[in-house]
Scaffold this motif. Structure first.
Motif, PDB file in Angstrom:
ATOM      1  N   SER B  43       0.839  -1.200   0.000  1.00  0.00           N
ATOM      2  CA  SER B  43       0.000   0.000   0.000  1.00  0.00           C
ATOM      3  C   SER B  43       0.874   1.250   0.000  1.00  0.00           C
ATOM      4  CB  SER B  43      -0.926   0.013   1.220  1.00  0.00           C
ATOM      5  OG  SER B  43      -0.277   0.595   2.331  1.00  0.00           O
ATOM      6  N   THR B  44       0.206   2.370  -0.070  1.00  0.00           N
ATOM      7  CA  THR B  44       0.928   3.647  -0.004  1.00  0.00           C
ATOM      8  C   THR B  44       1.433   3.925   1.408  1.00  0.00           C
ATOM      9  OG1 THR B  44      -1.220   4.738   0.278  1.00  0.00           O
ATOM     10  CG2 THR B  44      -0.313   4.679  -1.950  1.00  0.00           C
ATOM     11  N   VAL B 107       2.473   1.429  -6.483  1.00  0.00           N
ATOM     12  CA  VAL B 107       2.328   2.153  -5.213  1.00  0.00           C
ATOM     13  C   VAL B 107       2.663   3.633  -5.425  1.00  0.00           C
ATOM     14  CG1 VAL B 107       3.370   2.463  -2.933  1.00  0.00           C
ATOM     15  CG2 VAL B 107       2.678   0.183  -3.689  1.00  0.00           C
TER      16      VAL B 107
END
Lengths: 159, 193
Positions: B43-44, B107
């Protein structure tokens, strides 16, 4: 959007002649805007209402703009809980009628933006009709539809 | 992503509407026991983030792809509008976006794309297999289209916004016709529970 609703919107807006940008060809547009998207985005969409104030159907066969590598016409078909984008090679604008380009419905797709578009920018799009006539429309870059919630196709509220 | 891989989830996706009669209630919103569940993906926020990392917050979850020119940015705008309405309660709600287009949505790209909608938006990506599994969990439809468009791969997809409670349970699905105020009201009712 339901046909009767589009017809009603066309009728209402036809009474707003001063607000329309008239073209010599008997074609006019209003409510033109382009969706502001993140600077990293290379694609966005444009929307407007196109009136045909003549007694002949007009056929929109092409769209172009200097802000993107390619501009296409698309529509969205909703079925079984999902939306499908379908490219339109042409679009008939019936005589004394109008067509809507709106979120979640017909839209102009800008592909390969040459630079980020900022809110407040004006984007010129050239519409080409069968027979070769053209109409330039100016679309304002904004985050969403003016004065409305971003609700997409079928939830248009005319002001 | 392969067309066949995504197609297996179509029929599952179609059950979104049918599965929703809730089996239990808590407060004003039903608990959907058919959809949802935890997942752990890049994820970010980091290389391995679980949805359950956000337990304790309400979650607004949406699935889409950043190359989408029309519907996905519209839905994210709607999520941003909800978040902006929350004022002081914003910190109690986590907006989450999960791509089903990992080939284009890295991402880094998600990071750049989502910050436009809000600094607190979190984006998830993963492998095709991982994302198909999460889509199946949530009844999401996402099918790559064959198209001559210069835009490349476009997807046939559902576009619900999911509201999850502080325990990660699905409590509501919102379509494009649901108002921002309804979503805000529902979130506030969850936060009061």
């Amino acid at each position: 959007m339901k046909k009767w609703l589009v017809a009603a919107i066309c009728l209402i807006s036809a009474g707003l002649a001063p607000a329309l940008a008239w073209a010599e060809a008997g074609l006019s547009f209003e409510q033109g805007w382009v969706r502001a998207v993140p600077p990293v985005s290379t694609n966005t969409a444009g929307y407007f209402m196109l009136h045909n104030n003549t007694d002949q159907d007009r056929v929109l066969v092409g769209v172009s703009s200097g802000v993107a590598e390619v501009v296409e016409m698309h529509t969205v078909i909703e079925a079984d809980g999902a939306s499908t984008m379908q490219q339109l090679k042409q679009l008939v604008v019936p005589q004394q009628d109008c067509v809507l380009f709106e979120p979640g419905g017909n839209h102009i797709m800008f592909i390969g933006l040459k630079q980020p578009l900022n809110t407040g920018d004006k984007v010129t799009v050239t519409l080409t009709f069968q027979g070769g006539e053209t109409l330039d429309v100016a679309l304002l870059v904004q985050k969403g539809p003016q004065g409305q919630q971003d609700m997409g196709h079928g939830h248009h509220h005319h002001h | 992503m392969s067309r066949s891989l995504w197609q297996v989830i179509v029929s599952l996706g179609l059950c979104v509407g049918m599965c929703f009669p809730a089996l239990s209630w808590a407060g004003d919103l039903p608990i959907n026991t058919k959809l949802g569940g935890d997942f752990t993906l890049p994820s970010t926020r980091g290389e391995s983030t679980s949805l359950s990392d956000f337990n304790g917050k309400a979650i607004l979850l949406n699935f889409g792809y950043t190359s989408c020119p029309d519907i996905c940015p519209m839905v994210l705008n709607r999520m941003a509008a909800v978040m902006n309405e929350l004022d002081d309660e914003r910190a109690k709600v986590q907006p989450v976006f999960l791509t089903f287009d990992p080939a284009r949505d890295t991402v880094e790209r998600l990071q750049q794309y989502l910050k436009y909608f809000g600094d607190d938006f979190v984006g998830f990506t993963g492998t095709d297999k991982q994302l198909v599994e999460v889509a199946r969990q949530y009844g999401v439809i996402a099918i790559p289209q064959k198209s001559d468009s210069a835009a490349g791969t476009l997807y046939t997809h559902s576009d619900y916004i999911y509201l999850l409670d502080q325990q990660g349970r699905v409590r509501a699905l919102y379509s494009k016709s649901d108002s921002i105020s309804k979503m805000v009201d529902d979130i506030e009712s969850l936060l009061e529970d």
